[in-house]
Design a protein around this motif. Structure first.
Motif, mmCIF file in Angstrom:
data_model
loop_
_atom_site.group_PDB
_atom_site.id
_atom_site.type_symbol
_atom_site.label_atom_id
_atom_site.label_comp_id
_atom_site.label_asym_id
_atom_site.label_seq_id
_atom_site.Cartn_x
_atom_site.Cartn_y
_atom_site.Cartn_z
ATOM 1 N N THR A 27 0.839 -1.186 0.000
ATOM 2 C CA THR A 27 0.000 0.000 0.000
ATOM 3 C C THR A 27 0.883 1.248 0.000
ATOM 4 O OG1 THR A 27 -1.694 1.235 1.203
ATOM 5 C CG2 THR A 27 -0.155 -0.065 2.513
ATOM 6 N N ASP A 29 0.460 3.946 1.502
ATOM 7 C CA ASP A 29 0.450 4.688 2.765
ATOM 8 C C ASP A 29 1.855 4.771 3.352
ATOM 9 O OD1 ASP A 29 -2.752 3.361 3.887
ATOM 10 O OD2 ASP A 29 -2.261 5.052 2.603
ATOM 11 N N THR A 52 2.783 10.572 0.877
ATOM 12 C CA THR A 52 1.480 10.025 1.254
ATOM 13 C C THR A 52 1.255 10.096 2.754
ATOM 14 O OG1 THR A 52 2.347 7.774 1.413
ATOM 15 C CG2 THR A 52 1.447 8.457 -0.716
ATOM 16 N N SER A 53 2.261 10.485 3.511
ATOM 17 C CA SER A 53 2.075 10.607 4.956
ATOM 18 C C SER A 53 1.339 11.889 5.327
ATOM 19 C CB SER A 53 3.419 10.547 5.670
ATOM 20 O OG SER A 53 4.238 11.629 5.282
ATOM 21 N N GLY A 55 0.510 14.355 2.537
ATOM 22 C CA GLY A 55 -0.065 14.931 1.328
ATOM 23 C C GLY A 55 0.743 16.031 0.692
ATOM 24 N N ARG A 71 -3.113 11.614 -5.558
ATOM 25 C CA ARG A 71 -3.186 10.216 -5.143
ATOM 26 C C ARG A 71 -4.634 9.778 -5.094
ATOM 27 N NH1 ARG A 71 -2.090 7.948 0.944
ATOM 28 N NH2 ARG A 71 -2.412 5.735 0.495
ATOM 29 N N ASP A 72 -4.895 8.573 -5.595
ATOM 30 C CA ASP A 72 -6.203 7.927 -5.485
ATOM 31 C C ASP A 72 -6.047 6.764 -4.516
ATOM 32 O OD1 ASP A 72 -8.528 6.441 -5.750
ATOM 33 O OD2 ASP A 72 -8.702 6.806 -7.898
ATOM 34 N N LYS A 73 -6.484 6.971 -3.271
ATOM 35 C CA LYS A 73 -6.314 5.928 -2.258
ATOM 36 C C LYS A 73 -7.084 4.673 -2.607
ATOM 37 C CE LYS A 73 -5.370 8.760 1.840
ATOM 38 N NZ LYS A 73 -5.787 9.042 3.230
ATOM 39 N N THR A 74 -8.269 4.819 -3.169
ATOM 40 C CA THR A 74 -9.125 3.656 -3.436
ATOM 41 C C THR A 74 -8.503 2.726 -4.473
ATOM 42 O OG1 THR A 74 -10.363 4.789 -5.170
ATOM 43 C CG2 THR A 74 -11.171 5.011 -2.901
ATOM 44 N N ASN A 76 -5.038 2.742 -5.021
ATOM 45 C CA ASN A 76 -3.620 2.591 -4.711
ATOM 46 C C ASN A 76 -2.753 3.092 -5.874
ATOM 47 O OD1 ASN A 76 -1.885 1.819 -2.569
ATOM 48 N ND2 ASN A 76 -1.362 -0.102 -3.602
#
Length: 128
Positions: A27, A29, A52-53, A55, A71-74, A76
Motif C-alpha cells: 500500500t 500509505d 502520502t504521509s 499529502g 493520489r487515489d487511495k481507493t 492505490n
C-alpha cells in the motif's frame, strides 16, 4: 513491490496527458511517490513527488504550474496530470516509491536516482 506507469503517448504541443502509477504488493500509505523523466542523452530529472504521509507535493521548476500530482487511495494509484505540454517534455517517464516520504523534496531537486523502487517507464512524446 511493483509499480506500473501507464498513460504515455503522442500529444500535440499545448495538449494534456494523465500518467498513472499503480502499486501492487504494497500500500502506498507512508511512502513518497515520485515521477521522473529521462530524455535520450540526458540525465534523469526529478519532476514531482507526493508524500502520502501528509499529502505534501513538490514540483520541479520546469513543470510547476503545468503538472499536478495526486493520489487515489481507493485504487492505490498516483496520477500525474500534465497540461500545456511542450516538446521539451518529451521523455520516458518513470514512477518510483521510497519509504522515507520526508525526502520527497530531495528526490525531486537533488537526487533523481535515490528512490528505492522503480517501475518501467512510459514514453511521452510532444510533437506536432
Amino acid at each position: 513491490v511493483q509499480l506500473q506507469a501507464t498513460g504515455g503517448g503522442l500529444v500535440q504541443p499545448g495538449g494534456s496527458l494523465r500518467l498513472s502509477c499503480a502499486a501492487s504488493g504494497f500500500t502506498l500509505d507512508g511512502y513518497a511517490i515520485g515521477w521522473f523523466r529521462q530524455a535520450p542523452g540526458k540525465e534523469r530529472e526529478g519532476i514531482s513527488c507526493i508524500s502520502t504521509s501528509d499529502g505534501s507535493t513538490y514540483y520541479a521548476d520546469s513543470v510547476k504550474g503545468r503538472f499536478t500530482i495526486s493520489r487515489d487511495k481507493t485504487k492505490n494509484t498516483v496520477h500525474l496530470q500534465m497540461s500545456s505540454l511542450k516538446p521539451e517534455d518529451s521523455a520516458v517517464y518513470y514512477c518510483a516509491a521510497d519509504w522515507v516520504p520526508e525526502l520527497c523534496y530531495e528526490y525531486v531537486h537533488e537526487d533523481a536516482y535515490g528512490m528505492d523502487h522503480w517501475g518501467k517507464g512510459t514514453q511521452v512524446t510532444v510533437s506536432s
